[in-house]
Design an enzyme around this catalytic site. Sequence first.
Site, short mmCIF file in Angstrom:
data_model
loop_
_atom_site.label_atom_id
_atom_site.label_comp_id
_atom_site.label_asym_id
_atom_site.label_seq_id
_atom_site.Cartn_x
_atom_site.Cartn_y
_atom_site.Cartn_z
N PRO A 28 0.83 -1.20 0.00
CA PRO A 28 0.00 0.00 0.00
C PRO A 28 0.87 1.25 0.00
O PRO A 28 1.94 1.28 0.61
CB PRO A 28 -0.78 -0.10 1.32
CG PRO A 28 -0.69 -1.54 1.72
CD PRO A 28 0.64 -2.01 1.22
N LYS A 29 0.41 2.28 -0.71
CA LYS A 29 1.05 3.60 -0.65
C LYS A 29 0.22 4.45 0.30
O LYS A 29 -0.88 4.88 -0.04
CB LYS A 29 1.10 4.24 -2.04
CG LYS A 29 1.62 5.68 -2.04
CD LYS A 29 3.08 5.74 -1.64
CE LYS A 29 3.62 7.17 -1.79
NZ LYS A 29 3.06 8.10 -0.78
N TRP A 30 0.72 4.65 1.52
CA TRP A 30 -0.05 5.33 2.55
C TRP A 30 -0.05 6.83 2.34
O TRP A 30 0.91 7.42 1.86
CB TRP A 30 0.52 4.98 3.92
CG TRP A 30 0.53 3.52 4.19
CD1 TRP A 30 1.60 2.67 4.11
CD2 TRP A 30 -0.59 2.71 4.54
NE1 TRP A 30 1.22 1.39 4.39
CE2 TRP A 30 -0.11 1.38 4.67
CE3 TRP A 30 -1.94 2.97 4.77
CZ2 TRP A 30 -0.95 0.32 5.01
CZ3 TRP A 30 -2.77 1.92 5.11
CH2 TRP A 30 -2.27 0.61 5.23
N ASP A 90 -3.34 5.98 -0.81
CA ASP A 90 -2.85 6.84 -1.88
C ASP A 90 -2.60 6.08 -3.16
O ASP A 90 -2.50 6.65 -4.24
CB ASP A 90 -1.56 7.53 -1.40
CG ASP A 90 -1.18 8.71 -2.26
OD1 ASP A 90 -2.09 9.38 -2.77
OD2 ASP A 90 0.02 8.96 -2.43
N GLY A 91 -2.48 4.77 -3.06
CA GLY A 91 -2.22 3.94 -4.22
C GLY A 91 -1.56 2.65 -3.80
O GLY A 91 -1.55 2.28 -2.62
#
Length: 330
Positions: free
Chosen positions: A19-21, A168-169
């Site tokens: 995960p892109k936090w 975020d992505g």
Amino acid sequence: MEARSVDEIPVGDNWQYEPKWDGFRCIAFRDRDNIYLQSKAGQPLARYFPDAVEALARLRTQSFVLDGELVIPIGGRFSFDELQLRLHPAASRVQKLAQAHPAMLIVFDLLAEDRKSLLGRPLRERRPALQKFARSNFKTKGFIRLSPATTDLAVAKKWFEKAGGNLDGVIAKQLSGPYASAERSAMVKVKNIRTADCVIGGFRYASGAKMIGSLLLGLYDEEGLLHHVGFTSAFKATERRALTRKFEALKKPPGFTGNTPGGPSRWSTERTGEWEPVDPKVVVEVAYDHFTGDRFRHGTKIVRWRPDKAPRQCTLDQVKHREGKSLALL
């Protein structure tokens, strides 16, 4: 770092997904009693996050370097507004905020342990080392958490559904790659594209010119008030003259009837409070990354004009209450 849509995520045996936090990037250094927090740009962070320093001091391992993301959970969601509030010059204010809403460090890489560097090792070796470190040091519901990772693309795609807007992505990383703080060729950021239909309630002229610099976006609330929620300025040079003529012909106060442009906003990149109100007749679909603090956090990108849609159909319901439950991924 290259950014792609979720449909363009790379696949293969050499890719790991994380995960892109949506927080503050943080590299945490500890050598016994000495703890230092550093931002992605190399700026010190410890004075703004004393709670994170205390949490790191309680870990069993005495010497390490961790790479992760600082977030602040509130009600099962992560609040970027609360993160921004921490950047305050008064230590007493920072301490009060830390006590009210403690920060969490989500760790996704182990760069050194017991004064031995892991920077040159491939990710397929660093990740197991990090998992072992986490088992020895991280509490299940503590304020330092292990970020999930998978080589299963289907699992990565489900993160978007589970976490919603706080995610975020997804970052795709090559398992064969060593750690590189500046070089991102072995990484791909995959974005979760969101769109919303907005009403143009005003515009700003470009600096030093009588040409449109940005269009001001609005959304209606339940009471029929049009609130300013952000801007879009990604126009082609060839479009600006026609847009200027179009919206100058629509000039008419008040433009926005709820929240108006020009007030203080930590997200604003525009330096002036001057703006021109227009008759709210034009609808545009825009792509955005995050909606927080009653605004699109960054500038948006025009997807298409919507002459088929009535302005009153452009409501806050499109963006409200879609923050997601990011803690569910931890």
